[in-house]
Motif scaffolding. Structure first.
Motif, mmCIF file in Angstrom:
data_model
loop_
_atom_site.group_PDB
_atom_site.id
_atom_site.type_symbol
_atom_site.label_atom_id
_atom_site.label_comp_id
_atom_site.label_asym_id
_atom_site.label_seq_id
_atom_site.Cartn_x
_atom_site.Cartn_y
_atom_site.Cartn_z
ATOM 1 N N LEU A 1 33.784 54.317 36.592
ATOM 2 C CA LEU A 1 34.380 53.167 37.284
ATOM 3 C C LEU A 1 34.036 53.330 38.863
ATOM 4 C CD1 LEU A 1 36.132 50.605 37.050
ATOM 5 C CD2 LEU A 1 38.262 51.866 37.570
ATOM 6 N N VAL A 2 33.361 52.719 39.444
ATOM 7 C CA VAL A 2 32.896 52.808 40.857
ATOM 8 C C VAL A 2 33.613 51.844 41.663
ATOM 9 C CG1 VAL A 2 31.008 54.115 40.216
ATOM 10 C CG2 VAL A 2 30.768 51.555 40.608
ATOM 11 N N GLY A 3 34.112 50.448 41.160
ATOM 12 C CA GLY A 3 34.543 49.610 41.974
ATOM 13 C C GLY A 3 35.217 48.399 41.139
ATOM 14 N N ILE A 4 35.701 47.503 41.850
ATOM 15 C CA ILE A 4 36.578 46.332 41.225
ATOM 16 C C ILE A 4 36.125 45.171 41.931
ATOM 17 C CG2 ILE A 4 38.949 45.275 41.188
ATOM 18 C CD1 ILE A 4 38.560 47.801 39.261
ATOM 19 N N ARG A 5 36.010 44.040 41.263
ATOM 20 C CA ARG A 5 35.557 42.769 41.853
ATOM 21 C C ARG A 5 36.605 41.718 41.177
ATOM 22 N NH1 ARG A 5 30.178 39.019 41.079
ATOM 23 N NH2 ARG A 5 30.972 38.630 38.927
ATOM 24 N N HIS A 6 36.689 40.581 42.018
ATOM 25 C CA HIS A 6 37.408 39.498 41.450
ATOM 26 C C HIS A 6 36.679 38.290 41.888
ATOM 27 C CE1 HIS A 6 41.203 37.175 40.497
ATOM 28 N NE2 HIS A 6 40.716 36.487 41.392
ATOM 29 N N GLN A 7 36.456 37.192 41.122
ATOM 30 C CA GLN A 7 35.753 35.905 41.304
ATOM 31 C C GLN A 7 36.450 35.350 42.423
ATOM 32 O OE1 GLN A 7 35.344 36.712 37.287
ATOM 33 N NE2 GLN A 7 33.592 35.498 37.213
ATOM 34 N N ALA A 8 36.607 35.732 43.796
ATOM 35 C CA ALA A 8 37.385 34.701 44.458
ATOM 36 C C ALA A 8 36.761 33.412 44.895
ATOM 37 C CB ALA A 8 37.452 35.367 45.931
ATOM 38 N N GLN A 9 35.548 33.374 44.561
ATOM 39 C CA GLN A 9 34.808 31.909 44.703
ATOM 40 C C GLN A 9 35.449 31.016 43.890
ATOM 41 O OE1 GLN A 9 30.686 32.367 43.800
ATOM 42 N NE2 GLN A 9 31.070 32.347 41.617
ATOM 43 N N ASP A 10 36.096 31.585 42.773
ATOM 44 C CA ASP A 10 36.648 30.525 41.757
ATOM 45 C C ASP A 10 38.070 30.095 41.934
ATOM 46 O OD1 ASP A 10 33.974 29.990 40.677
ATOM 47 O OD2 ASP A 10 34.352 31.946 39.080
ATOM 48 N N GLU A 11 38.691 31.027 42.822
ATOM 49 C CA GLU A 11 40.012 30.553 43.122
ATOM 50 C C GLU A 11 40.374 29.205 43.712
ATOM 51 O OE1 GLU A 11 42.841 32.307 42.309
ATOM 52 O OE2 GLU A 11 42.028 33.879 41.278
ATOM 53 N N PRO A 12 41.069 28.527 43.259
ATOM 54 C CA PRO A 12 41.665 27.263 44.288
ATOM 55 C C PRO A 12 41.774 27.264 45.746
ATOM 56 C CG PRO A 12 42.695 27.315 42.093
ATOM 57 C CD PRO A 12 42.114 28.846 42.076
ATOM 58 N N ASP A 13 42.367 28.471 45.974
ATOM 59 C CA ASP A 13 42.875 28.853 47.239
ATOM 60 C C ASP A 13 41.779 29.336 48.087
ATOM 61 O OD1 ASP A 13 43.929 29.365 49.738
ATOM 62 O OD2 ASP A 13 45.606 30.653 48.819
ATOM 63 N N PRO A 14 41.207 28.789 49.063
ATOM 64 C CA PRO A 14 39.936 29.540 49.879
ATOM 65 C C PRO A 14 40.460 30.752 50.498
ATOM 66 C CG PRO A 14 40.522 27.422 50.765
ATOM 67 C CD PRO A 14 41.342 27.386 49.514
ATOM 68 N N SER A 15 41.839 30.878 50.843
ATOM 69 C CA SER A 15 42.181 32.038 51.410
ATOM 70 C C SER A 15 42.820 33.278 50.655
ATOM 71 C CB SER A 15 43.259 31.539 52.522
ATOM 72 O OG SER A 15 42.995 30.515 53.515
ATOM 73 N N TRP A 16 42.577 32.843 49.401
ATOM 74 C CA TRP A 16 42.970 33.884 48.454
ATOM 75 C C TRP A 16 42.946 35.358 48.839
ATOM 76 C CZ3 TRP A 16 41.493 37.941 45.158
ATOM 77 C CH2 TRP A 16 42.505 38.102 44.018
ATOM 78 N N LEU A 17 41.675 35.702 49.137
ATOM 79 C CA LEU A 17 41.631 37.153 49.411
ATOM 80 C C LEU A 17 42.378 37.660 50.619
ATOM 81 C CD1 LEU A 17 37.781 37.102 49.416
ATOM 82 C CD2 LEU A 17 39.238 38.544 48.115
#
Length: 275
Positions: A96-112
């Motif tokens: 396990l080298v990393g983690i990703r979240h599909q932020a491009q699909d979140e309704p809130d553009p400021s989610w990150l």
């Protein structure tokens, strides 16, 4: 030897993938390591990084069980969970080298940039894991805020920030420069044929490839195929050869950085292989 630093494996029969609508019908089926081996058999790819494609810890567990050439896994965990550090500990695996979240699909553009997400990414940094940034122009400022809030974290920009090559993207170079100014961000030169669309052969894909590497430098750039999503545009060998041709003027050392060394350093320094 080439490290493919970004591809996927999935089985829609095992779990739902909400983004798999009719527009991606040709790839809405199981893709496993046998498919990967067949796709790369005529290339110099010897190791790969497989990346999550759904917000499901079950998928991450399945990816961690995959055999060679998979060497590293960028999985998923709920970064907003109050016990995110414990969840990362439970998920810990040599590959396990990393983690990703599909932020491009979140309704809130400021989610990150949300405080709970920042806290979760700090937990990743504490665990020695990379965070992959899957963002378009809409999420750019939130991505910058996150990177600045976690200066000891390690970030990988997926798909060179997903420029809209098919329609032109005059703001892309500026966004890339913003992120390249942060020394803890590297760029994944991946997914650009797909972003260019069905007519990618008539689009300036090579210019975007070169600009990405020029902006970040070869030591902060890495190749990824984005297979099998990339098969919507071209096969694995064509994606690889197109990238190689676009970077034909690199020195041997610079080429080694893009196609091997950066991924080795960023993702695989502490990973172990499994056959």
């Amino acid at each position: 030897m080439i490290i493919d630093a970004h591809h996927h494996l999935w089985d829609p029969a095992a779990r739902p993938y909400p983004w798999m609508d009719d527009s991606v019908a040709p790839i809405r089926r199981r893709f496993d390591v046998d498919d990967l081996r067949a796709a790369t058999q005529d290339t110099d790819v010897t190791r790969t990084i497989v990346v999550q494609a759904v917000h499901d810890p079950g998928e991450t567990a399945w990816l961690l069980a995959q055999p060679a050439p998979v060497t590293g896994v960028v999985g998923w965990v709920d970064l907003t969970a109050p016990d995110v550090a414990d969840r990362l500990s439970a998920l810990a695996h040599p590959r396990l080298v990393g983690i990703r979240h599909q932020a491009q699909d979140e309704p809130d553009p400021s989610w990150l940039a949300r405080p709970d997400v920042v806290r979760g990414v700090r937990a990743l940094a504490d665990a020695g894991l990379v965070f992959d940034l899957l963002v378009r122009a809409r999420e750019h400022h939130a991505a910058l805020a996150l990177v600045d809030a976690v200066p000891d974290g390690s970030f990988v920009l997926d798909h060179a920030g997903k420029p809209t090559i098919d329609t032109g993207d005059p703001g892309w170079v500026g966004r890339m420069r913003d992120l390249a100014a942060r020394p803890n961000v590297v760029c994944k030169v991946s997914g650009l044929l797909t972003e260019a669309g069905a007519d990618w052969q008539h689009r300036p894909v090579a210019r975007y490839v070169r600009a990405a590497v020029e902006t970040f430098g070869p030591d902060r750039s890495m190749f990824g195929s984005d297979w099998p999503v990339s098969t919507l545009a071209a096969d694995h060998g064509t994606v690889l050869s197109t990238t190689e041709q676009a970077l034909a003027d690199l020195s041997d050392a610079e080429r080694d950085a893009v196609f091997h060394d950066t991924a080795e350093r960023v993702y695989l320094a502490g990973a172990s292989s499994q056959t």
